[in-house]
Design a protein around this motif. Structure first.
Motif, PDB file in Angstrom:
ATOM      1  N   PHE A  47      14.705   3.891  -7.840  1.00 26.79           N
ATOM      2  CA  PHE A  47      14.187   2.725  -7.121  1.00 26.79           C
ATOM      3  C   PHE A  47      14.929   1.464  -7.544  1.00 26.79           C
ATOM      4  O   PHE A  47      15.377   0.664  -6.709  1.00 26.79           O
ATOM      5  CB  PHE A  47      12.688   2.577  -7.370  1.00 26.79           C
ATOM      6  N   LEU A  48      15.068   1.259  -8.858  1.00 23.01           N
ATOM      7  CA  LEU A  48      15.771   0.090  -9.368  1.00 23.01           C
ATOM      8  C   LEU A  48      17.207   0.056  -8.872  1.00 23.01           C
ATOM      9  O   LEU A  48      17.716  -0.984  -8.444  1.00 23.01           O
ATOM     10  CB  LEU A  48      15.758   0.083 -10.892  1.00 23.01           C
ATOM     11  N   SER A  49      17.893   1.189  -8.897  1.00 23.96           N
ATOM     12  CA  SER A  49      19.275   1.253  -8.447  1.00 23.96           C
ATOM     13  C   SER A  49      19.391   0.868  -6.975  1.00 23.96           C
ATOM     14  O   SER A  49      20.300   0.131  -6.589  1.00 23.96           O
ATOM     15  CB  SER A  49      19.840   2.656  -8.663  1.00 23.96           C
ATOM     16  N   ALA A  50      18.471   1.384  -6.149  1.00 17.54           N
ATOM     17  CA  ALA A  50      18.525   1.099  -4.716  1.00 17.54           C
ATOM     18  C   ALA A  50      18.290  -0.385  -4.448  1.00 17.54           C
ATOM     19  O   ALA A  50      18.993  -1.005  -3.640  1.00 17.54           O
ATOM     20  CB  ALA A  50      17.497   1.951  -3.976  1.00 17.54           C
ATOM     21  N   VAL A  51      17.285  -0.981  -5.120  1.00 18.93           N
ATOM     22  CA  VAL A  51      17.001  -2.394  -4.897  1.00 18.93           C
ATOM     23  C   VAL A  51      18.153  -3.261  -5.390  1.00 18.93           C
ATOM     24  O   VAL A  51      18.571  -4.214  -4.713  1.00 18.93           O
ATOM     25  CB  VAL A  51      15.682  -2.798  -5.597  1.00 18.93           C
ATOM     26  N   ALA A  52      18.694  -2.937  -6.570  1.00 21.45           N
ATOM     27  CA  ALA A  52      19.801  -3.725  -7.112  1.00 21.45           C
ATOM     28  C   ALA A  52      21.017  -3.666  -6.189  1.00 21.45           C
ATOM     29  O   ALA A  52      21.679  -4.690  -5.949  1.00 21.45           O
ATOM     30  CB  ALA A  52      20.164  -3.218  -8.503  1.00 21.45           C
ATOM     31  N   ASP A  59       0.803  -1.219   0.000  1.00 20.67           N
ATOM     32  CA  ASP A  59       0.000   0.000   0.000  1.00 20.67           C
ATOM     33  C   ASP A  59       0.841   1.276   0.000  1.00 20.67           C
ATOM     34  O   ASP A  59       0.385   2.319   0.466  1.00 20.67           O
ATOM     35  CB  ASP A  59      -0.950   0.013   1.204  1.00 20.67           C
ATOM     36  N   HIS A  60       2.055   1.207  -0.534  1.00 23.30           N
ATOM     37  CA  HIS A  60       2.890   2.402  -0.627  1.00 23.30           C
ATOM     38  C   HIS A  60       2.968   2.881  -2.064  1.00 23.30           C
ATOM     39  O   HIS A  60       2.796   2.110  -3.005  1.00 23.30           O
ATOM     40  CB  HIS A  60       4.304   2.119  -0.107  1.00 23.30           C
ATOM     41  N   MET A  61       3.250   4.183  -2.222  1.00 23.36           N
ATOM     42  CA  MET A  61       3.416   4.782  -3.542  1.00 23.36           C
ATOM     43  C   MET A  61       4.883   5.151  -3.728  1.00 23.36           C
ATOM     44  O   MET A  61       5.530   5.638  -2.804  1.00 23.36           O
ATOM     45  CB  MET A  61       2.566   6.046  -3.662  1.00 23.36           C
ATOM     46  N   ILE A  62       5.381   4.909  -4.947  1.00 21.46           N
ATOM     47  CA  ILE A  62       6.782   5.214  -5.258  1.00 21.46           C
ATOM     48  C   ILE A  62       6.844   5.861  -6.629  1.00 21.46           C
ATOM     49  O   ILE A  62       6.134   5.455  -7.552  1.00 21.46           O
ATOM     50  CB  ILE A  62       7.647   3.943  -5.231  1.00 21.46           C
ATOM     51  N   SER A  63       7.689   6.872  -6.774  1.00 20.94           N
ATOM     52  CA  SER A  63       7.969   7.442  -8.082  1.00 20.94           C
ATOM     53  C   SER A  63       9.472   7.588  -8.243  1.00 20.94           C
ATOM     54  O   SER A  63      10.202   7.724  -7.260  1.00 20.94           O
ATOM     55  CB  SER A  63       7.297   8.819  -8.239  1.00 20.94           C
ATOM     56  N   GLY A  64       9.929   7.557  -9.488  1.00 16.71           N
ATOM     57  CA  GLY A  64      11.356   7.601  -9.764  1.00 16.71           C
ATOM     58  C   GLY A  64      11.889   6.203  -9.968  1.00 16.71           C
ATOM     59  O   GLY A  64      12.557   5.639  -9.104  1.00 16.71           O
ATOM     60  N   ASP A  65      11.552   5.593 -11.113  1.00 14.36           N
ATOM     61  CA  ASP A  65      11.855   4.183 -11.329  1.00 14.36           C
ATOM     62  C   ASP A  65      13.352   3.911 -11.364  1.00 14.36           C
ATOM     63  O   ASP A  65      13.825   2.887 -10.866  1.00 14.36           O
ATOM     64  CB  ASP A  65      11.203   3.689 -12.622  1.00 14.36           C
ATOM     65  N   ASP A  66      14.158   4.799 -11.955  1.00 15.48           N
ATOM     66  CA  ASP A  66      15.601   4.569 -12.037  1.00 15.48           C
ATOM     67  C   ASP A  66      16.221   4.508 -10.643  1.00 15.48           C
ATOM     68  O   ASP A  66      17.021   3.620 -10.336  1.00 15.48           O
ATOM     69  CB  ASP A  66      16.277   5.671 -12.854  1.00 15.48           C
TER      70      ASP A  66
END
Length: 507
Positions: free
Chosen positions: A264-269, A255-262
């Motif tokens: 986000f992907l960098s942080a998870v990777a 139930d969270h909202m996130i913007s800024g896909d690049d």
């Protein structure tokens, strides 16, 4: 008239004060000076807080002008609306938050395949903690399993969110996708449907399956009753550990909202790379203001290991602070918001749980052993689950592990919002200048001299407002809520009163 010493009668000559009187006088002066210094220090602290508030307001106005609004985010003047309880989230920036029901695999890849790499650089707003380049390949991360805990009733969004239909099943941002669907869209490129799992209660299994038709039935884990985040994430970890002993799991709320896909992907990777080194890893969100609604992570020393340029040890986790403490946290530049995102090896998580909460770890592993047999699974859940401790993952594992230097954090700068109340929800909705946000049919709301606030015309009847600012009006067929944005965090108190008064059918 003046007198000189010579003209004064000898008996009227002033007497010199005794030594004790002099000491007393000096003590009094020193005490007054100390009080003055303390008052000056308090004034300086208040001035620092005012400067922070002014900077935040200037930034919000500047951002509003940049995006073509008259407001900090979507239209309400900053002086009319309390400071938002969540960071600057702009859904328009993210391709994951579109009006179309986009098939996740149709999203453009970040690289052309093969050995091509794209580097992402997102400077941190916290000065001394600037992020450095982190290389990522294709979207999919081999060996990475997504876990989506889908629990809670979202009581601060009552009566819009109910126990039977909680906020993660709702389209709260008018984008054509519910929050859990948006979470699926965001994460599916990282792990594919075969490695994306959901943990939910019995009442929500069917609605989730309806909203996520590509979710593999064996990847939805049903918990018999709510036991907080440790049991939910631990159950998924135990089952995934049995399926793949080398599994790296990432837990992200539904139930969270996130913007800024690049970003986000960098942080998870990067978090996955750190997790390979047997750390429990969390992702820290750059705070945009001194929020009292979120927990905080204090950044420790850098890991200084190859391949993970931004990762740091977690010095400590902090509970939700008061306003002055939150401002002090922000001023140091050493704190991040705790968004409850954790990435780690399934075995590492369960081994940590074995160390700190052995009964829970043993119980979850026993359930996982018989998970694939329906009859045995039901019996194990019936016998073991009720006895599991109800505790958040932060308290059960993250906090004690951090004190031993076993928890790392990857600082990140993507937009994040937990949509925790109607005030934060209002910030995500479009609106005309000096008008309330409307979640639903705008033709059902008529206003005159009304600024700010949010209106939910859920009953289908006309709602009219005159001369009121920053109200929260949620009109459902069976109940009506009226409060202010400033007090929207307290709606859960009304939920309790409603339950105590015998209106359980409305919950």
């Amino acid at each position: 008239m003046s007198f000189t010493t010579a003209s004064v009668h000898p008996n009227l000559q002033p007497r010199l004060p005794q030594s004790s009187s002099v000491e007393s006088m000096f003590q009094s002066i020193l005490q007054q000076m100390g009080q003055t210094h303390q008052q000056i220090a308090d004034l300086r602290h208040e001035c620092a807080e005012l400067r922070l508030a002014n900077q935040s307001l200037e930034r919000q106005v500047r951002d509003g002008l940049q995006y073509g609004f008259h407001t900090s985010r979507t239209g309400t003047p900053g002086f009319m609306t309390p400071a938002p309880p969540s960071p600057q989230l702009r859904p328009k920036v993210s391709p994951f938050l579109t009006a179309n029901n986009v098939i996740p695999n149709s999203l453009p890849p970040l690289s052309g395949g093969g050995h091509e790499y794209i580097t992402h650089y997102r400077p941190s707003p916290l000065g001394d903690n600037a992020l450095t380049t982190f290389s990522t390949g294709n979207r999919e991360i081999p060996g990475f399993y997504v876990v989506i805990p889908a629990g809670g009733a979202g009581t601060r969004l009552w009566p819009l969110s109910r126990e039977g239909h909680p906020k993660f099943l709702l389209d709260l941002t008018l984008k054509g996708r519910s929050l859990i669907q948006a979470t699926w869209d965001r994460l599916i490129p990282l792990a594919s449907p075969s490695r994306t799992t959901v943990v939910a209660g019995p009442a929500h299994i069917k609605p989730i399956q309806d909203q996520l038709p590509h979710l593999t039935p064996s990847n939805i884990f049903c918990e018999p009753g709510p036991k907080d985040s440790m049991a939910a994430i631990g159950l998924a970890a135990a089952v995934l550990e049995k399926r793949d002993p080398d599994a790296i799991i990432g837990s992200f709320a539904a139930d969270h909202m996130i913007s800024g896909d690049d970003a986000f992907l960098s942080a998870v990777a990067e978090a996955v790379e750190v997790a390979k080194r047997d750390y429990l890893v969390t992702i820290g969100i750059a705070p945009s203001h001194p929020s009292t609604g979120f927990g905080y992570i204090r950044l420790g020393e850098k890991l200084n290991q190859d391949g993970v340029p931004n990762a740091r040890l977690v010095s400590s986790f902090k509970e939700k602070p008061d306003a002055r403490t939150a401002a002090a946290y922000i001023s140091t530049g050493k704190y991040r918001w705790n968004a409850g995102m954790f990435v780690t090896k399934a075995t590492v998580l369960l081994d940590l749980l074995e160390e700190y909460k052995p009964e829970m770890a043993q119980g979850l592993r026993k359930i996982a052993e018989v998970w694939d047999d329906d009859a045995s699974r039901e019996a194990a859940l019936r016998d073991i689950w009720p006895g599991l401790e109800k505790i958040p993952i932060d308290n059960a594992v993250a906090e004690p592990a951090a004190s031993q230097g076993r928890v790392a954090v990857v600082p990140a700068t993507f937009g994040w919002d937990d949509v925790g109340d109607f005030s934060s929800l209002a910030d995500l909705l479009p609106a005309e200048a000096n008008q309330p946000r409307i979640l639903g049919d705008a033709h059902l709301v008529l206003t005159e001299q009304v600024a700010g606030g949010i209106v939910v015309p859920g009953s289908g009847r006309l709602i009219t407002c005159l001369g009121v600012d920053d109200l929260v009006i949620v009109d459902m067929p069976d109940t009506l809520l009226v409060t202010t944005r400033a007090r929207s965090q307290e709606v859960k108190r009304l939920v309790k009163k409603t339950k105590d008064a015998g209106w359980k059918q409305l919950l």
